[in-house]
Motif scaffolding. Structure first.
Motif, PDB file in Angstrom:
ATOM      1  N   LEU A 187       0.819  -1.207   0.000  1.00 16.65           N
ATOM      2  CA  LEU A 187       0.000   0.000   0.000  1.00 16.65           C
ATOM      3  C   LEU A 187       0.857   1.263   0.000  1.00 16.65           C
ATOM      4  O   LEU A 187       0.394   2.338  -0.409  1.00 16.65           O
ATOM      5  N   ARG A 188       2.117   1.145   0.447  1.00 24.78           N
ATOM      6  CA  ARG A 188       3.011   2.305   0.445  1.00 24.78           C
ATOM      7  C   ARG A 188       3.295   2.789  -0.965  1.00 24.78           C
ATOM      8  O   ARG A 188       3.647   3.956  -1.157  1.00 24.78           O
ATOM      9  N   ARG A 189       3.165   1.893  -1.936  1.00 25.71           N
ATOM     10  CA  ARG A 189       3.478   2.264  -3.324  1.00 25.71           C
ATOM     11  C   ARG A 189       2.218   2.543  -4.151  1.00 25.71           C
ATOM     12  O   ARG A 189       2.311   2.836  -5.335  1.00 25.71           O
ATOM     13  N   MET A 190       1.057   2.386  -3.515  1.00 24.73           N
ATOM     14  CA  MET A 190      -0.200   2.591  -4.226  1.00 24.73           C
ATOM     15  C   MET A 190      -0.710   4.003  -3.992  1.00 24.73           C
ATOM     16  O   MET A 190      -0.627   4.529  -2.881  1.00 24.73           O
ATOM     17  N   ARG A 191      -1.247   4.603  -5.026  1.00 21.35           N
ATOM     18  CA  ARG A 191      -1.815   5.952  -4.944  1.00 21.35           C
ATOM     19  C   ARG A 191      -3.308   5.855  -5.258  1.00 21.35           C
ATOM     20  O   ARG A 191      -3.740   5.983  -6.388  1.00 21.35           O
ATOM     21  N   MET A 192      -4.101   5.587  -4.198  1.00 21.19           N
ATOM     22  CA  MET A 192      -5.529   5.306  -4.360  1.00 21.19           C
ATOM     23  C   MET A 192      -6.401   6.359  -3.691  1.00 21.19           C
ATOM     24  O   MET A 192      -7.504   6.066  -3.222  1.00 21.19           O
ATOM     25  N   GLY A 193      -5.901   7.581  -3.653  1.00 23.29           N
ATOM     26  CA  GLY A 193      -6.642   8.641  -2.976  1.00 23.29           C
ATOM     27  C   GLY A 193      -8.022   8.894  -3.557  1.00 23.29           C
ATOM     28  O   GLY A 193      -8.952   9.270  -2.836  1.00 23.29           O
ATOM     29  N   SER A 196     -12.690   4.577  -3.960  1.00 21.51           N
ATOM     30  CA  SER A 196     -13.629   4.462  -2.851  1.00 21.51           C
ATOM     31  C   SER A 196     -13.062   3.556  -1.763  1.00 21.51           C
ATOM     32  O   SER A 196     -12.115   2.786  -2.000  1.00 21.51           O
ATOM     33  N   VAL A 197     -13.650   3.625  -0.582  1.00 15.30           N
ATOM     34  CA  VAL A 197     -13.210   2.781   0.533  1.00 15.30           C
ATOM     35  C   VAL A 197     -13.377   1.310   0.181  1.00 15.30           C
ATOM     36  O   VAL A 197     -12.507   0.478   0.467  1.00 15.30           O
ATOM     37  N   THR A 198     -14.484   0.983  -0.467  1.00 17.12           N
ATOM     38  CA  THR A 198     -14.734  -0.410  -0.857  1.00 17.12           C
ATOM     39  C   THR A 198     -13.665  -0.910  -1.825  1.00 17.12           C
ATOM     40  O   THR A 198     -13.158  -2.032  -1.693  1.00 17.12           O
ATOM     41  N   THR A 199     -13.295  -0.061  -2.781  1.00 22.24           N
ATOM     42  CA  THR A 199     -12.260  -0.447  -3.749  1.00 22.24           C
ATOM     43  C   THR A 199     -10.921  -0.642  -3.060  1.00 22.24           C
ATOM     44  O   THR A 199     -10.211  -1.619  -3.336  1.00 22.24           O
ATOM     45  N   ARG A 200     -10.578   0.261  -2.152  1.00 20.54           N
ATOM     46  CA  ARG A 200      -9.300   0.134  -1.437  1.00 20.54           C
ATOM     47  C   ARG A 200      -9.257  -1.154  -0.618  1.00 20.54           C
ATOM     48  O   ARG A 200      -8.226  -1.840  -0.571  1.00 20.54           O
ATOM     49  N   LYS A 201     -10.361  -1.486   0.033  1.00 14.33           N
ATOM     50  CA  LYS A 201     -10.406  -2.720   0.821  1.00 14.33           C
ATOM     51  C   LYS A 201     -10.267  -3.941  -0.076  1.00 14.33           C
ATOM     52  O   LYS A 201      -9.558  -4.896   0.265  1.00 14.33           O
ATOM     53  N   ALA A 202     -10.936  -3.917  -1.225  1.00 15.30           N
ATOM     54  CA  ALA A 202     -10.863  -5.051  -2.150  1.00 15.30           C
ATOM     55  C   ALA A 202      -9.441  -5.232  -2.685  1.00 15.30           C
ATOM     56  O   ALA A 202      -8.918  -6.356  -2.738  1.00 15.30           O
ATOM     57  N   ALA A 269      -5.055 -10.482 -10.432  1.00 19.87           N
ATOM     58  CA  ALA A 269      -5.983  -9.348 -10.392  1.00 19.87           C
ATOM     59  C   ALA A 269      -5.339  -8.153  -9.693  1.00 19.87           C
ATOM     60  O   ALA A 269      -5.495  -7.002 -10.125  1.00 19.87           O
ATOM     61  N   PHE A 270      -4.579  -8.425  -8.619  1.00 22.40           N
ATOM     62  CA  PHE A 270      -3.903  -7.338  -7.904  1.00 22.40           C
ATOM     63  C   PHE A 270      -2.863  -6.662  -8.790  1.00 22.40           C
ATOM     64  O   PHE A 270      -2.697  -5.441  -8.763  1.00 22.40           O
ATOM     65  N   SER A 271      -2.154  -7.456  -9.585  1.00 16.83           N
ATOM     66  CA  SER A 271      -1.146  -6.885 -10.488  1.00 16.83           C
ATOM     67  C   SER A 271      -1.805  -5.923 -11.477  1.00 16.83           C
ATOM     68  O   SER A 271      -1.237  -4.878 -11.808  1.00 16.83           O
ATOM     69  N   CYS A 272      -3.008  -6.251 -11.935  1.00 16.29           N
ATOM     70  CA  CYS A 272      -3.733  -5.346 -12.821  1.00 16.29           C
ATOM     71  C   CYS A 272      -4.151  -4.078 -12.069  1.00 16.29           C
ATOM     72  O   CYS A 272      -4.181  -2.985 -12.652  1.00 16.29           O
ATOM     73  N   CYS A 273      -4.458  -4.224 -10.773  1.00 15.74           N
ATOM     74  CA  CYS A 273      -4.749  -3.049  -9.948  1.00 15.74           C
ATOM     75  C   CYS A 273      -3.502  -2.169  -9.813  1.00 15.74           C
ATOM     76  O   CYS A 273      -3.598  -0.938  -9.799  1.00 15.74           O
ATOM     77  N   GLU A 274      -2.334  -2.808  -9.720  1.00 14.29           N
ATOM     78  CA  GLU A 274      -1.082  -2.039  -9.667  1.00 14.29           C
ATOM     79  C   GLU A 274      -0.903  -1.236 -10.953  1.00 14.29           C
ATOM     80  O   GLU A 274      -0.385  -0.111 -10.935  1.00 14.29           O
ATOM     81  N   ALA A 275      -1.317  -1.815 -12.075  1.00 16.32           N
ATOM     82  CA  ALA A 275      -1.222  -1.091 -13.340  1.00 16.32           C
ATOM     83  C   ALA A 275      -2.028   0.206 -13.287  1.00 16.32           C
ATOM     84  O   ALA A 275      -1.680   1.190 -13.947  1.00 16.32           O
ATOM     85  N   ARG A 276      -3.082   0.198 -12.484  1.00 19.37           N
ATOM     86  CA  ARG A 276      -3.932   1.390 -12.380  1.00 19.37           C
ATOM     87  C   ARG A 276      -3.434   2.373 -11.317  1.00 19.37           C
ATOM     88  O   ARG A 276      -3.423   3.609 -11.546  1.00 19.37           O
ATOM     89  N   TRP A 277      -3.011   1.867 -10.169  1.00 22.01           N
ATOM     90  CA  TRP A 277      -2.784   2.758  -9.041  1.00 22.01           C
ATOM     91  C   TRP A 277      -1.357   2.822  -8.513  1.00 22.01           C
ATOM     92  O   TRP A 277      -1.047   3.674  -7.696  1.00 22.01           O
ATOM     93  N   ARG A 278      -0.467   1.929  -8.938  1.00 24.84           N
ATOM     94  CA  ARG A 278       0.881   1.936  -8.378  1.00 24.84           C
ATOM     95  C   ARG A 278       1.676   3.145  -8.853  1.00 24.84           C
ATOM     96  O   ARG A 278       1.571   3.578  -9.999  1.00 24.84           O
ATOM     97  N   GLU A 279       2.483   3.681  -7.957  1.00 25.50           N
ATOM     98  CA  GLU A 279       3.394   4.763  -8.318  1.00 25.50           C
ATOM     99  C   GLU A 279       4.548   4.193  -9.124  1.00 25.50           C
ATOM    100  O   GLU A 279       5.224   3.256  -8.697  1.00 25.50           O
ATOM    101  N   VAL A 280       4.767   4.717 -10.315  1.00 22.94           N
ATOM    102  CA  VAL A 280       5.862   4.219 -11.172  1.00 22.94           C
ATOM    103  C   VAL A 280       6.711   5.404 -11.631  1.00 22.94           C
ATOM    104  O   VAL A 280       6.322   6.544 -11.501  1.00 22.94           O
TER     105      VAL A 280
END
Length: 280
Positions: A187-193, A196-202, A269-280
């Motif tokens: 989560l330190r590398r994710m930018r999910m500001g 939604s809360v539900t999305t972050r939990k998922a 599925a998480f790796s695809c989420c990283e494609a959306r929200w991870r800091e690169v």
């Protein structure tokens, strides 16, 4: 004067290199790489689930995944997209090795070496899928690669110790991946500001469970590699496919394999989420 001009030229080259490493194009390549990695892990997990219940004889590894893709109506297109994605991941990791990654520890030597190692691994994956896409043969199974490399190393003086050390390192890496995943360090590398809360939990649950499953496979591979070194029997070394099958031979039988396989699908599925929200 000449020396000063040379230093300025070097500084400008470094600045241009860092600018390229932080460019939108490089970011896009990295995100494409995360999607490709996600597809790969998801396919391996799907094959492993089918194996657990006796519905598949495919290799639950990279070679099995590309064969599964090739069998679909749009297999050729997907394969080429995966080539682009993994090539992008390779270039991004290489840029981190040269210019440093984002974050406070990104310029440390250990971080750069880690990025270089990942770049080599993703480069080999890119090469294997590219060969298959060009019709030059499927990537070798992870089991065969592991056994061949082990056999080669054991032929040389000190090879037995080297293989054992590598096995311990891989197992240790797996334990670290499991711990970091469960602690949600990602989560330190994710930018999910904006999520939604539900999305972050998922996303958090996908990363935790998927990361633990991924780490468990690394631990199994590392342990059997160390055993192969101790017994000097290369045939005991295991790749991802055989490493997954180990879970089916526990008291829980195929159900444990199915659980780990579902975890790998979740990691995909998480790796695809990283494609959306991870800091690169």
């Amino acid at each position: 004067m000449v020396a000063r001009t040379a230093r300025r030229g070097t500084a400008r080259a470094r600045g241009a290199g860092r600018q390229a490493a932080n460019s939108p194009a490089m970011s896009g390549l990295a995100r494409a790489g995360f999607v490709a990695r996600g597809i790969m892990y998801a396919l391996i997990g799907i094959i492993a689930v089918a194996i657990a219940f006796g519905h598949s004889h495919q290799q639950a590894d990279r070679s099995g995944a590309v064969r599964l893709v090739a069998a679909t109506p749009f297999g050729s297109v997907i394969l080429w997209l995966m080539v682009v994605g993994f090539a992008g991941m390779t270039l991004w990791r290489m840029s981190e090795a040269v210019w440093g990654a984002s974050g406070p520890d990104g310029h440390k030597a250990s971080s750069r070496l880690g990025s270089l190692a990942r770049a080599v691994i993703y480069g080999l994956i890119t090469y294997g899928i590219l060969k298959f896409a060009l019709g030059l043969g499927a990537p070798a199974s992870s089991n065969r690669q592991s056994q061949d490399l082990t056999a080669t190393a054991l032929k040389y003086p000190g090879g037995q110790v080297l293989v054992a050390v590598v096995g311990v390192v891989i197992a240790g890496l797996g334990i670290m991946l499991m711990y970091q995943a469960w602690q949600a360090r990602f989560l330190r590398r994710m930018r999910m500001g904006t999520a939604s809360v539900t999305t972050r939990k998922a996303v958090t649950k996908l990363g935790q469970i998927g990361g633990v499953a991924r780490g468990a496979v690394f631990v199994t591979i590392g342990v059997f590699l160390a055993i192969a070194a101790i017994d000097a029997k290369p045939g005991q070394a295991k790749g991802i496919d055989s490493g997954l099958l180990v879970f089916a031979h526990t008291p829980l039988g195929p159900w444990l394999l199915a659980l780990v396989a579902i975890g790998l699908i979740m990691f995909g599925a998480f790796s695809c989420c990283e494609a959306r929200w991870r800091e690169v």
